[in-house]
Enzyme design. Structure first.
Site, PDB file in Angstrom:
ATOM      1  N   SER A 147       0.658  -1.144   0.056  1.00 39.00           N
ATOM      2  CA  SER A 147      -0.094   0.049  -0.052  1.00 39.00           C
ATOM      3  C   SER A 147       0.895   1.467  -0.055  1.00 39.00           C
ATOM      4  O   SER A 147       0.389   2.407  -0.660  1.00 39.00           O
ATOM      5  CB  SER A 147      -0.867   0.031   1.259  1.00 39.00           C
TER       6      SER A 147
ATOM      7  N   HIS B  94       1.747   4.018   7.517  1.00 36.64           N
ATOM      8  CA  HIS B  94       1.779   4.679   6.123  1.00 36.64           C
ATOM      9  C   HIS B  94       2.283   6.144   6.288  1.00 36.64           C
ATOM     10  O   HIS B  94       2.473   6.790   7.419  1.00 36.64           O
ATOM     11  CB  HIS B  94       0.306   4.805   5.601  1.00 36.64           C
TER      12      HIS B  94
ATOM     13  N   ASP C 147      -0.316   7.620  10.202  1.00 39.86           N
ATOM     14  CA  ASP C 147      -1.252   6.693  10.766  1.00 39.86           C
ATOM     15  C   ASP C 147      -0.501   5.794  11.823  1.00 39.86           C
ATOM     16  O   ASP C 147      -0.903   5.060  12.470  1.00 39.86           O
ATOM     17  CB  ASP C 147      -2.289   6.084  10.221  1.00 39.86           C
TER      18      ASP C 147
END
Length: 243
Positions: free
Chosen positions: A18, A194, A191
């Site tokens: 991601s 990330h 967060d």
């Protein structure tokens, strides 16, 4: 009209989870690199959110193969580990044991050699550090308990660095760089896991230095607009393609 050759853009391939998938977001590290390489390379985002190295190893031949014309790959990044390091008892679906993670990265390097992507074109990237306090809050919102620890992330980062050394591949060790000199690495994360805007800027800065070495000799594709003959643009443009 006479037949002309197709223009072939060299490629920089980003292969990761991601953190890679989101790298084309506004001011993301992938977008920054793509902007810097405009008219020299196509930057191809093959980020797969939530994936680990086990799944990446399986899918890599479908991502990069001879059909991609791998000889046009000027640089390729392998950026996994942030999901592999999930704690087995808290997140078994994404967890990959440390030694298997290392073997998966090695296997991907070996596979890429079989499709003519040499080791000097590869760059490994370690996962960034984990801000446990922020990630705990994120896990709570998602209805789960803390499922990663920064010390464990460090073990996977060290394994990635070790594989790079053994395979003679360049590596960007984010886990170490972001924690140097006791800096507050939490500012690099949105967060806890990330990247934040500052983190994306950090990655783009350090990564472009490595990519630039691999693409510095590549030409600017098609002439600068001021160099196009306005009275005979076909000559300027088509000669540049057919050289």
């Amino acid at each position: 009209m006479s037949r002309v050759r197709s223009i072939v853009w060299p490629q920089v391939v980003l292969f990761g989870d991601s953190i890679t998938q989101s790298s084309f977001d506004s001011n993301g590290w992938g977008a920054v690199i793509a902007s810097k390489l405009a008219r020299k390379c196509d930057v191809i985002n093959r980020g797969l959110s939530g994936y680990n190295s086990r799944w990446a190893r399986i899918i890599l031949p479908q991502i990069v193969s001879n059909s991609l014309n791998s000889k046009n790959v000027a640089a390729m990044l392998i950026f996994f580990g942030a999901n592999d390091c999930a704690l087995k008892d808290k997140n078994p679906q994404q967890h990959v044991p440390l030694e298997e993670y290392a073997e998966n990265i090695k296997a991907m390097i070996e596979y890429l050699k079989t499709v003519d992507i040499s080791k000097d074109r590869l760059i490994l990237i370690t996962p960034p550090p984990l801000d446990e306090a922020a990630w705990t809050k994120e896990c709570t919102v998602k209805g789960c308990v803390l499922n990663r620890l920064n010390a464990v992330v460090g073990q996977y980062a060290q394994a990635c660095v070790r594989v790079a050394s053994e395979c003679k591949v360049e590596v960007l060790d984010l886990w170490t760089l972001m924690q140097q000199n006791d800096q507050d690495f939490s500012t690099y994360l949105s967060d806890g896991l990330h990247l934040s805007a500052k983190g994306n800027e950090f990655v783009a800065l350090h990564l472009f230095r490595l990519i630039e070495k691999r693409v510095a000799a590549l030409p600017f594709i098609l002439p600068y607009w001021a160099d196009v003959d306005p009275l005979n643009p076909e000559t300027t443009l088509l000669e540049s393609v057919n050289q």
